[in-house]
Design a protein around this motif. Structure first.
Motif, PDB file in Angstrom:
ATOM      1  N   GLN A 157       8.436   4.628   5.394  1.00 24.85           N
ATOM      2  CA  GLN A 157       8.718   3.254   5.830  1.00 24.85           C
ATOM      3  C   GLN A 157       8.045   2.243   4.903  1.00 24.85           C
ATOM      4  O   GLN A 157       8.630   1.210   4.568  1.00 24.85           O
ATOM      5  CB  GLN A 157       8.238   3.048   7.270  1.00 24.85           C
ATOM      6  N   THR A 158       6.824   2.534   4.452  1.00 25.03           N
ATOM      7  CA  THR A 158       6.124   1.633   3.540  1.00 25.03           C
ATOM      8  C   THR A 158       6.846   1.555   2.200  1.00 25.03           C
ATOM      9  O   THR A 158       6.975   0.480   1.611  1.00 25.03           O
ATOM     10  CB  THR A 158       4.675   2.105   3.331  1.00 25.03           C
ATOM     11  N   VAL A 159       7.340   2.689   1.725  1.00 32.09           N
ATOM     12  CA  VAL A 159       8.097   2.701   0.469  1.00 32.09           C
ATOM     13  C   VAL A 159       9.363   1.871   0.615  1.00 32.09           C
ATOM     14  O   VAL A 159       9.738   1.108  -0.284  1.00 32.09           O
ATOM     15  CB  VAL A 159       8.414   4.151   0.042  1.00 32.09           C
ATOM     16  N   LEU A 160      10.015   1.976   1.775  1.00 35.49           N
ATOM     17  CA  LEU A 160      11.210   1.169   2.014  1.00 35.49           C
ATOM     18  C   LEU A 160      10.867  -0.319   2.074  1.00 35.49           C
ATOM     19  O   LEU A 160      11.633  -1.160   1.599  1.00 35.49           O
ATOM     20  CB  LEU A 160      11.884   1.599   3.324  1.00 35.49           C
ATOM     21  N   ASP A 161       9.711  -0.659   2.661  1.00 43.59           N
ATOM     22  CA  ASP A 161       9.279  -2.052   2.711  1.00 43.59           C
ATOM     23  C   ASP A 161       9.018  -2.599   1.304  1.00 43.59           C
ATOM     24  O   ASP A 161       9.404  -3.726   0.990  1.00 43.59           O
ATOM     25  CB  ASP A 161       8.022  -2.199   3.559  1.00 43.59           C
ATOM     26  N   VAL A 162       8.366  -1.793   0.465  1.00 50.06           N
ATOM     27  CA  VAL A 162       8.102  -2.211  -0.919  1.00 50.06           C
ATOM     28  C   VAL A 162       9.417  -2.414  -1.661  1.00 50.06           C
ATOM     29  O   VAL A 162       9.602  -3.409  -2.379  1.00 50.06           O
ATOM     30  CB  VAL A 162       7.213  -1.173  -1.638  1.00 50.06           C
ATOM     31  N   THR A 163      10.356  -1.498  -1.476  1.00 51.72           N
ATOM     32  CA  THR A 163      11.663  -1.603  -2.125  1.00 51.72           C
ATOM     33  C   THR A 163      12.402  -2.847  -1.657  1.00 51.72           C
ATOM     34  O   THR A 163      13.031  -3.554  -2.457  1.00 51.72           O
ATOM     35  CB  THR A 163      12.495  -0.343  -1.844  1.00 51.72           C
ATOM     36  N   ALA A 164      12.323  -3.130  -0.359  1.00 53.31           N
ATOM     37  CA  ALA A 164      12.991  -4.317   0.174  1.00 53.31           C
ATOM     38  C   ALA A 164      12.381  -5.595  -0.398  1.00 53.31           C
ATOM     39  O   ALA A 164      13.109  -6.540  -0.753  1.00 53.31           O
ATOM     40  CB  ALA A 164      12.904  -4.321   1.692  1.00 53.31           C
ATOM     41  N   GLU A 165      11.058  -5.633  -0.494  1.00 53.47           N
ATOM     42  CA  GLU A 165      10.400  -6.813  -1.060  1.00 53.47           C
ATOM     43  C   GLU A 165      10.785  -7.010  -2.521  1.00 53.47           C
ATOM     44  O   GLU A 165      11.034  -8.125  -2.973  1.00 53.47           O
ATOM     45  CB  GLU A 165       8.879  -6.692  -0.939  1.00 53.47           C
ATOM     46  N   LEU A 166      10.815  -5.904  -3.277  1.00 52.30           N
ATOM     47  CA  LEU A 166      11.180  -6.002  -4.698  1.00 52.30           C
ATOM     48  C   LEU A 166      12.633  -6.435  -4.865  1.00 52.30           C
ATOM     49  O   LEU A 166      12.968  -7.145  -5.817  1.00 52.30           O
ATOM     50  CB  LEU A 166      10.935  -4.675  -5.405  1.00 52.30           C
ATOM     51  N   SER A 167      13.507  -5.995  -3.973  1.00 48.71           N
ATOM     52  CA  SER A 167      14.916  -6.361  -4.107  1.00 48.71           C
ATOM     53  C   SER A 167      15.131  -7.843  -3.802  1.00 48.71           C
ATOM     54  O   SER A 167      16.110  -8.431  -4.270  1.00 48.71           O
ATOM     55  CB  SER A 167      15.786  -5.491  -3.197  1.00 48.71           C
ATOM     56  N   ASN A 168      14.218  -8.463  -3.032  1.00 47.90           N
ATOM     57  CA  ASN A 168      14.330  -9.892  -2.750  1.00 47.90           C
ATOM     58  C   ASN A 168      13.784 -10.750  -3.879  1.00 47.90           C
ATOM     59  O   ASN A 168      14.074 -11.942  -3.940  1.00 47.90           O
ATOM     60  CB  ASN A 168      13.592 -10.245  -1.456  1.00 47.90           C
TER      61      ASN A 168
END
Length: 119
Positions: free
Chosen positions: A51-62
């Protein structure tokens, strides 16, 4: 192996070092991102939950990173050149743009501005 934005990274690698591999994410931006997500500065990729990796990916994609940021910089330089401003002319000639001396040390500026003269 941990995948962030389509890139595979070794699990033993520090998260901050992984973030800095993306164009537009430096030490300060990476530290702010990790602080926003409450991740310890010395966290390794293998210790992060999915979940943390997905959060980091989501932040980077924004964020505006990689090709979007490169395109924006290229457009800004093109705008300066089209206007015919002093900075635009210096970019076009491959000379120092920000007031550096030109009598002896222009090799670095010529090397850096070479990319921008193609467009």
């Amino acid at each position: 192996m941990v995948q962030i934005l389509g890139n595979n990274f070794d699990g033993n690698r520090l998260l901050i070092r992984t973030l800095k591999t993306f164009y537009g994410v430096g030490p300060q931006v990476g530290a702010k991102l990790m602080a926003r997500l409450s991740i310890h500065p010395t966290a390794r990729l293998a210790s992060l939950s999915s979940q943390t990796v997905l959060d980091v990916t989501a932040e980077l994609s924004n964020m505006k990173i990689e090709n979007d940021l490169r395109r924006e910089l290229r457009e800004n330089i093109k705008r300066l050149r089209d206007m015919g401003s002093y900075r635009g002319r210096r970019h076009a000639m491959g000379m120092p743009v920000r007031g550096q001396r030109t009598r002896t040390q222009t090799a670095t500026a010529a090397r850096l501005n070479r990319i921008d003269r193609k467009g």
